[in-house]
Design an enzyme around this catalytic site. Structure first.
Site, short mmCIF file in Angstrom:
data_model
loop_
_atom_site.label_atom_id
_atom_site.label_comp_id
_atom_site.label_asym_id
_atom_site.label_seq_id
_atom_site.Cartn_x
_atom_site.Cartn_y
_atom_site.Cartn_z
N ASP A 67 0.82 -1.21 0.00
CA ASP A 67 0.00 0.00 0.00
C ASP A 67 0.85 1.26 0.00
O ASP A 67 2.07 1.19 0.19
CB ASP A 67 -0.96 -0.01 1.22
CG ASP A 67 -0.28 -0.48 2.49
OD1 ASP A 67 0.94 -0.38 2.60
OD2 ASP A 67 -1.00 -0.94 3.39
N ASN A 136 -6.63 -3.71 14.79
CA ASN A 136 -8.04 -3.91 14.42
C ASN A 136 -8.22 -5.03 13.39
O ASN A 136 -9.31 -5.23 12.87
CB ASN A 136 -8.66 -2.59 13.90
CG ASN A 136 -8.06 -2.14 12.56
OD1 ASN A 136 -7.21 -2.82 11.99
ND2 ASN A 136 -8.51 -1.00 12.07
N HIS A 138 -6.62 -5.30 10.43
CA HIS A 138 -6.43 -4.98 9.01
C HIS A 138 -5.14 -5.62 8.48
O HIS A 138 -4.20 -5.86 9.22
CB HIS A 138 -6.48 -3.47 8.76
CG HIS A 138 -5.28 -2.69 9.21
ND1 HIS A 138 -5.37 -1.38 9.59
CD2 HIS A 138 -3.98 -3.02 9.33
CE1 HIS A 138 -4.17 -0.93 9.92
NE2 HIS A 138 -3.30 -1.91 9.77
N GLU A 143 -9.29 -2.38 5.81
CA GLU A 143 -9.80 -2.08 7.14
C GLU A 143 -11.08 -2.86 7.41
O GLU A 143 -11.81 -3.21 6.47
CB GLU A 143 -10.13 -0.58 7.23
CG GLU A 143 -8.96 0.34 6.99
CD GLU A 143 -8.13 0.59 8.25
OE1 GLU A 143 -8.17 -0.25 9.18
OE2 GLU A 143 -7.46 1.63 8.29
P1 PGA Z 1 2.75 -2.21 12.90
O1 PGA Z 1 1.59 -2.10 11.83
O2 PGA Z 1 3.75 -3.18 12.35
O3 PGA Z 1 3.31 -0.82 12.99
O4 PGA Z 1 2.13 -2.69 14.17
C1 PGA Z 1 1.05 -3.26 11.31
C2 PGA Z 1 -0.08 -2.91 10.39
O5 PGA Z 1 -0.81 -1.95 10.66
O6 PGA Z 1 -0.26 -3.62 9.39
#
Ligand code: PGA
Length: 244
Positions: A67, A136, A138, A143
């Site tokens: 992304d 969450n 995702h 999301e």
């Molecule tokens: P993080 O993010 O590695 O900073 O915890 C993971 C994500 O949001 O995919």
């Protein structure tokens, strides 16, 4: 789903880096899908030090990032392109022509999404997709929602996601772009092999739901339960809510 536990982040990163080196040795033109976020940083640095020691060769590999933010140039310090440059691309011998990240300043985002899907198909599809997971649930910027997009698409970021990306924007979540381009669930599920990495207590609950919960768009990562070749690589705290 295969679940592998590691005593700490470092051991996890070393093990996965070794597996990536092996995959590249077996298939030098490997197509890798790559995440951003805090979790893969140690892995990327490990790949960089293996490269410095001549233990891994990316010369013929192709990469596709999951992304990118919409509306900021790739040169912006908060862009995922800048993140990747800092943590991985500047440390290994990937060919710049074979590095792919959605273009967040494309004048026609829908056309850019279609182009990105075509580029993945033209590369022969993704051999090994690495993933992080948001608290969450995702993956990429897919999301939690009533419906999930299949292919690469434009997405409005949740407040929680903008908050967790604030560090890239001087700690000010209001500076985090409101939208992004992201691979979709089908893009991710079509990868031949998937490795999701999660570390830290904040991930324990979403990992528990991913492994034991129902398959639901409320937890996009739960769809990984249907993939034939997926491995979760976890440190002990991220695994702490799993049944023994
Ligand atoms: P993080 O993010 O590695 O900073 O915890 C993971 C994500 O949001 O995919």
């Amino acid at each position: 789903m295969k679940v592998s536990l590691f005593k700490d982040e470092r051991t996890l990163a070393r093990t996965l880096a070794g597996q990536i080196a092996q995959a590249l040795a077996e298939k030098p033109d490997l197509v890798l899908g790559l995440p951003t976020g805090r979790t893969p940083i140690r892995l990327y640095h490990e790949l960089g030090s293996m490269h410095a020691k001549g233990q891994i060769d990316f010369a013929r590999a192709t990469t596709f990032n999951l992304d990118e933010f919409l509306g900021i140039p790739s040169s912006h310090p908060g862009s995922y392109r800048s993140f990747m440059q800092q943590h991985l691309f500047s440390r290994v011998n990937l060919s710049p022509q074979r590095i792919n990240i959605p273009n967040g300043t494309a004048s026609d985002p829908a056309a850019e999404c279609a182009r990105y899907e075509r580029a993945i198909a033209d590369a022969g599809g993704i051999d090994l997709q690495l993933l992080g997971i948001g608290t969450n649930g995702h993956i990429g910027f897919n999301e939690p929602a009533r419906e999930l997009a299949g292919t690469t698409h434009r997405v409005a970021l949740k407040a929680s996601t903008r908050h967790s990306n604030a560090a890239l924007f001087g700690g000010d979540e209001r500076q985090v772009p409101e939208e992004a381009l992201s691979m979709g669930m089908a893009t991710i599920m079509h990868a031949r092999r998937i490795v999701l990495i999660a570390t830290g207590k904040s991930k324990a609950r979403c990992i528990q739901r991913l492994v034991h919960g129902p398959i639901t768009p409320k937890l996009p990562a739960s769809f990984l339960q249907m993939h034939r070749r997926v491995e979760l690589m976890l440190d002990e705290t991220a695994a702490s809510a799993l049944d023994a």
